[in-house]
Design a protein around this motif. Structure first.
Motif, PDB file in Angstrom:
ATOM      1  N   ILE A 191     -29.750 168.206  46.774  1.00 28.09           N
ATOM      2  CA  ILE A 191     -28.373 168.670  47.013  1.00 28.09           C
ATOM      3  C   ILE A 191     -27.417 167.857  46.149  1.00 28.09           C
ATOM      4  CG2 ILE A 191     -26.562 168.955  48.744  1.00 28.09           C
ATOM      5  CD1 ILE A 191     -28.861 168.938  50.853  1.00 28.09           C
ATOM      6  N   ILE A 192     -26.568 168.559  45.380  1.00 27.70           N
ATOM      7  CA  ILE A 192     -25.640 167.872  44.473  1.00 27.70           C
ATOM      8  C   ILE A 192     -24.178 168.223  44.747  1.00 27.70           C
ATOM      9  CG2 ILE A 192     -27.326 167.623  42.608  1.00 27.70           C
ATOM     10  CD1 ILE A 192     -25.998 170.110  41.284  1.00 27.70           C
ATOM     11  N   GLY A 193     -23.918 168.959  45.811  1.00 22.22           N
ATOM     12  CA  GLY A 193     -22.537 169.334  46.124  1.00 22.22           C
ATOM     13  C   GLY A 193     -22.518 170.356  47.233  1.00 22.22           C
ATOM     14  N   SER A 194     -21.355 170.981  47.410  1.00 22.13           N
ATOM     15  CA  SER A 194     -21.174 171.945  48.493  1.00 22.13           C
ATOM     16  C   SER A 194     -20.337 173.122  48.009  1.00 22.13           C
ATOM     17  CB  SER A 194     -20.487 171.260  49.682  1.00 22.13           C
ATOM     18  OG  SER A 194     -20.038 172.203  50.630  1.00 22.13           O
ATOM     19  N   SER A 195     -20.475 174.243  48.711  1.00 18.30           N
ATOM     20  CA  SER A 195     -19.658 175.419  48.418  1.00 18.30           C
ATOM     21  C   SER A 195     -18.280 175.320  49.078  1.00 18.30           C
ATOM     22  CB  SER A 195     -20.370 176.691  48.894  1.00 18.30           C
ATOM     23  OG  SER A 195     -20.667 176.617  50.278  1.00 18.30           O
ATOM     24  N   ASP A 196     -18.057 174.284  49.885  1.00 19.76           N
ATOM     25  CA  ASP A 196     -16.764 174.061  50.523  1.00 19.76           C
ATOM     26  C   ASP A 196     -15.836 173.355  49.547  1.00 19.76           C
ATOM     27  OD1 ASP A 196     -14.577 173.397  52.032  1.00 19.76           O
ATOM     28  OD2 ASP A 196     -15.651 172.164  53.499  1.00 19.76           O
ATOM     29  N   ASN A 197     -14.997 174.142  48.847  1.00 21.15           N
ATOM     30  CA  ASN A 197     -14.153 173.548  47.799  1.00 21.15           C
ATOM     31  C   ASN A 197     -12.850 172.967  48.329  1.00 21.15           C
ATOM     32  OD1 ASN A 197     -12.680 175.853  48.345  1.00 21.15           O
ATOM     33  ND2 ASN A 197     -13.182 176.873  46.414  1.00 21.15           N
ATOM     34  N   GLN A 198     -12.738 172.871  49.649  1.00 24.91           N
ATOM     35  CA  GLN A 198     -11.555 172.246  50.243  1.00 24.91           C
ATOM     36  C   GLN A 198     -11.843 170.836  50.752  1.00 24.91           C
ATOM     37  OE1 GLN A 198      -8.508 173.823  50.179  1.00 24.91           O
ATOM     38  NE2 GLN A 198      -9.663 175.336  48.987  1.00 24.91           N
ATOM     39  N   SER A 199     -13.088 170.404  50.622  1.00 23.07           N
ATOM     40  CA  SER A 199     -13.477 169.120  51.223  1.00 23.07           C
ATOM     41  C   SER A 199     -14.337 168.297  50.275  1.00 23.07           C
ATOM     42  CB  SER A 199     -14.265 169.363  52.520  1.00 23.07           C
ATOM     43  OG  SER A 199     -13.540 170.153  53.433  1.00 23.07           O
ATOM     44  N   VAL A 200     -14.386 166.996  50.551  1.00 23.11           N
ATOM     45  CA  VAL A 200     -15.297 166.083  49.859  1.00 23.11           C
ATOM     46  C   VAL A 200     -15.959 165.191  50.896  1.00 23.11           C
ATOM     47  CG1 VAL A 200     -13.948 166.036  47.723  1.00 23.11           C
ATOM     48  CG2 VAL A 200     -13.542 164.300  49.489  1.00 23.11           C
ATOM     49  N   ALA A 201     -17.105 164.626  50.533  1.00 22.11           N
ATOM     50  CA  ALA A 201     -17.787 163.654  51.390  1.00 22.11           C
ATOM     51  C   ALA A 201     -17.922 162.344  50.630  1.00 22.11           C
ATOM     52  CB  ALA A 201     -19.166 164.176  51.802  1.00 22.11           C
ATOM     53  N   LEU A 202     -17.555 161.255  51.294  1.00 23.34           N
ATOM     54  CA  LEU A 202     -17.675 159.930  50.699  1.00 23.34           C
ATOM     55  C   LEU A 202     -18.956 159.259  51.175  1.00 23.34           C
ATOM     56  CD1 LEU A 202     -14.059 158.491  51.207  1.00 23.34           C
ATOM     57  CD2 LEU A 202     -15.007 159.545  49.139  1.00 23.34           C
ATOM     58  N   ILE A 203     -19.666 158.652  50.229  1.00 19.65           N
ATOM     59  CA  ILE A 203     -20.773 157.758  50.550  1.00 19.65           C
ATOM     60  C   ILE A 203     -20.335 156.363  50.134  1.00 19.65           C
ATOM     61  CG2 ILE A 203     -23.163 157.124  50.060  1.00 19.65           C
ATOM     62  CD1 ILE A 203     -23.715 160.044  49.407  1.00 19.65           C
ATOM     63  N   ILE A 204     -20.406 155.411  51.059  1.00 19.49           N
ATOM     64  CA  ILE A 204     -19.926 154.062  50.757  1.00 19.49           C
ATOM     65  C   ILE A 204     -21.002 153.035  51.100  1.00 19.49           C
ATOM     66  CG2 ILE A 204     -17.569 154.830  51.272  1.00 19.49           C
ATOM     67  CD1 ILE A 204     -17.747 152.929  53.758  1.00 19.49           C
ATOM     68  N   GLU A 205     -20.774 151.799  50.616  1.00 20.91           N
ATOM     69  CA  GLU A 205     -21.666 150.677  50.907  1.00 20.91           C
ATOM     70  C   GLU A 205     -20.906 149.479  51.464  1.00 20.91           C
ATOM     71  OE1 GLU A 205     -24.733 149.982  47.814  1.00 20.91           O
ATOM     72  OE2 GLU A 205     -23.712 151.566  46.686  1.00 20.91           O
ATOM     73  N   SER A 206     -19.652 149.319  51.088  1.00 22.34           N
ATOM     74  CA  SER A 206     -18.863 148.132  51.412  1.00 22.34           C
ATOM     75  C   SER A 206     -18.387 148.118  52.861  1.00 22.34           C
ATOM     76  CB  SER A 206     -17.647 148.058  50.470  1.00 22.34           C
ATOM     77  OG  SER A 206     -16.674 147.176  50.957  1.00 22.34           O
ATOM     78  N   ASP A 207     -18.559 146.976  53.526  1.00 22.24           N
ATOM     79  CA  ASP A 207     -18.037 146.814  54.893  1.00 22.24           C
ATOM     80  C   ASP A 207     -16.515 146.806  54.903  1.00 22.24           C
ATOM     81  OD1 ASP A 207     -20.587 146.689  55.969  1.00 22.24           O
ATOM     82  OD2 ASP A 207     -20.692 144.500  55.817  1.00 22.24           O
ATOM     83  N   ASP A 208     -15.911 146.177  53.894  1.00 24.14           N
ATOM     84  CA  ASP A 208     -14.441 146.139  53.819  1.00 24.14           C
ATOM     85  C   ASP A 208     -13.874 147.544  53.667  1.00 24.14           C
ATOM     86  OD1 ASP A 208     -14.390 143.416  54.076  1.00 24.14           O
ATOM     87  OD2 ASP A 208     -14.241 143.021  51.909  1.00 24.14           O
ATOM     88  N   LEU A 209     -14.524 148.338  52.838  1.00 22.49           N
ATOM     89  CA  LEU A 209     -14.069 149.719  52.650  1.00 22.49           C
ATOM     90  C   LEU A 209     -14.264 150.516  53.936  1.00 22.49           C
ATOM     91  CD1 LEU A 209     -12.973 152.008  50.949  1.00 22.49           C
ATOM     92  CD2 LEU A 209     -15.255 152.322  49.965  1.00 22.49           C
ATOM     93  N   ALA A 210     -15.360 150.275  54.648  1.00 23.88           N
ATOM     94  CA  ALA A 210     -15.602 150.969  55.920  1.00 23.88           C
ATOM     95  C   ALA A 210     -14.489 150.657  56.907  1.00 23.88           C
ATOM     96  CB  ALA A 210     -16.960 150.566  56.493  1.00 23.88           C
ATOM     97  N   THR A 211     -14.076 149.388  56.977  1.00 26.98           N
ATOM     98  CA  THR A 211     -12.987 148.990  57.885  1.00 26.98           C
ATOM     99  C   THR A 211     -11.693 149.693  57.515  1.00 26.98           C
ATOM    100  OG1 THR A 211     -13.995 146.819  58.253  1.00 26.98           O
ATOM    101  CG2 THR A 211     -11.643 147.042  58.756  1.00 26.98           C
ATOM    102  N   TYR A 212     -11.405 149.742  56.216  1.00 25.46           N
ATOM    103  CA  TYR A 212     -10.182 150.420  55.747  1.00 25.46           C
ATOM    104  C   TYR A 212     -10.216 151.909  56.100  1.00 25.46           C
ATOM    105  CZ  TYR A 212      -7.015 152.799  52.556  1.00 25.46           C
ATOM    106  OH  TYR A 212      -6.048 153.632  52.040  1.00 25.46           O
ATOM    107  N   LEU A 213     -11.329 152.562  55.844  1.00 24.77           N
ATOM    108  CA  LEU A 213     -11.438 153.993  56.130  1.00 24.77           C
ATOM    109  C   LEU A 213     -11.340 154.274  57.627  1.00 24.77           C
ATOM    110  CD1 LEU A 213     -14.281 154.970  53.624  1.00 24.77           C
ATOM    111  CD2 LEU A 213     -11.815 155.326  53.356  1.00 24.77           C
ATOM    112  N   ASP A 214     -11.917 153.397  58.438  1.00 22.75           N
ATOM    113  CA  ASP A 214     -11.792 153.543  59.892  1.00 22.75           C
ATOM    114  C   ASP A 214     -10.328 153.467  60.314  1.00 22.75           C
ATOM    115  OD1 ASP A 214     -14.502 153.866  60.400  1.00 22.75           O
ATOM    116  OD2 ASP A 214     -14.857 151.724  60.714  1.00 22.75           O
TER     117      ASP A 214
END
Length: 255
Positions: free
Chosen positions: A106-129
């Motif tokens: 899978i390399i993408g989606s047919s939903d052109n109104q949305s995106v999905a983020l994949i992250i690794e950083s704990d600091d970034l996870a805290t910010y996104l939360d």
């Protein structure tokens, strides 16, 4: 004579059930609620969207839906009036579906109104939360697991992958997604999990170029070498384009 009587009783019972069923259907068909449902059902139908396959890659499609007229009628009849919120739908599966092509990546989606983020950083996870932004996090250890999160098992080692996978199953957090280059692909294929490769993988070195390539339907991997401020540049660009943040499991779901 006894067998004739039994046969006659059985025949009368079957005829009674048949007649009663036909009578009920006739009454339902004459109901104003059913007539309204049938007037609207064609306009409420949506066609299924086929998955797109190119080589060994796939972009998932989407289920269509059609009104289940009888089930909708029964719910509305119990309510006592026509009400759009009581429509019941049946799914229409795509002719070309992700679920029939689990060997594809899978390399993408047919939903052109949305995106999905994949992250690794704990600091970034805290910010996104804190920002209320959905994301999927690559994890390796049991102590990284919290409830109500979207995780990707990043272990390539068989024992470590199995241990974390078992924990995610017990906590009902296993979304059956594997990431190319991280997860143990042999086990992923054995378990028939979804194989995912990001549409965009963003490092420090390609940050400016990647920013200009962002569009709906993408799976965006923000690598751990990005600083929080650099990651925010991508977040702000996604917001500027008025795209929705969704879990990876949601983005690739055909339902």
């Amino acid at each position: 004579m006894k067998y004739i009587k039994y046969s006659l009783v059985v025949f009368l019972c079957l005829f009674s059930f048949y007649f009663s069923d036909r009578a009920i259907l006739f009454i339902e068909n004459q109901s104003p609620i059913m007539k309204t449902i049938r007037q609207n059902s064609a306009s409420l139908k949506t066609d299924a969207v086929n998955a797109i396959i190119e080589g060994n890659t796939i972009i998932p499609g989407k289920n269509g839906r059609i009104v289940n007229e009888r089930e909708s009628y029964l719910k509305m009849n119990d309510f006592g009036a026509f009400n759009e919120t009581f429509y019941v739908y049946d799914a229409i599966k795509p002719e070309i579906s992700l679920y029939d092509n689990l060997d594809k990546i899978i390399i993408g989606s047919s939903d052109n109104q949305s995106v999905a983020l994949i992250i690794e950083s704990d600091d970034l996870a805290t910010y996104l939360d804190d920002e209320g932004i959905f994301y999927s996090k690559i994890i390796y250890m049991a102590d990284e697991v919290e409830d109500d999160r979207d995780y990707i098992n990043g272990n390539a080692n068989t024992r470590e992958y199995e241990d974390l996978n078992s924990l995610l199953k017990r906590k009902k957090l296993n979304n059956k997604i594997c990431l190319i280059g991280y997860s143990n692909l042999s086990l992923c294929k054995e378990y028939k999990y979804f194989l995912v490769s990001p549409t965009l993988t963003i490092y420090k070195s390609n940050l400016a170029n990647a920013k200009s390539q962002i569009s709906g339907g993408q799976i965006i991997h923000l690598t751990k070498d990005l600083s929080l401020s650099e990651a925010k540049v991508i977040i702000n660009q996604i917001r500027y384009k008025d795209l929705n943040f969704v879990y990876l499991s949601t983005l690739i779901d055909e339902e």
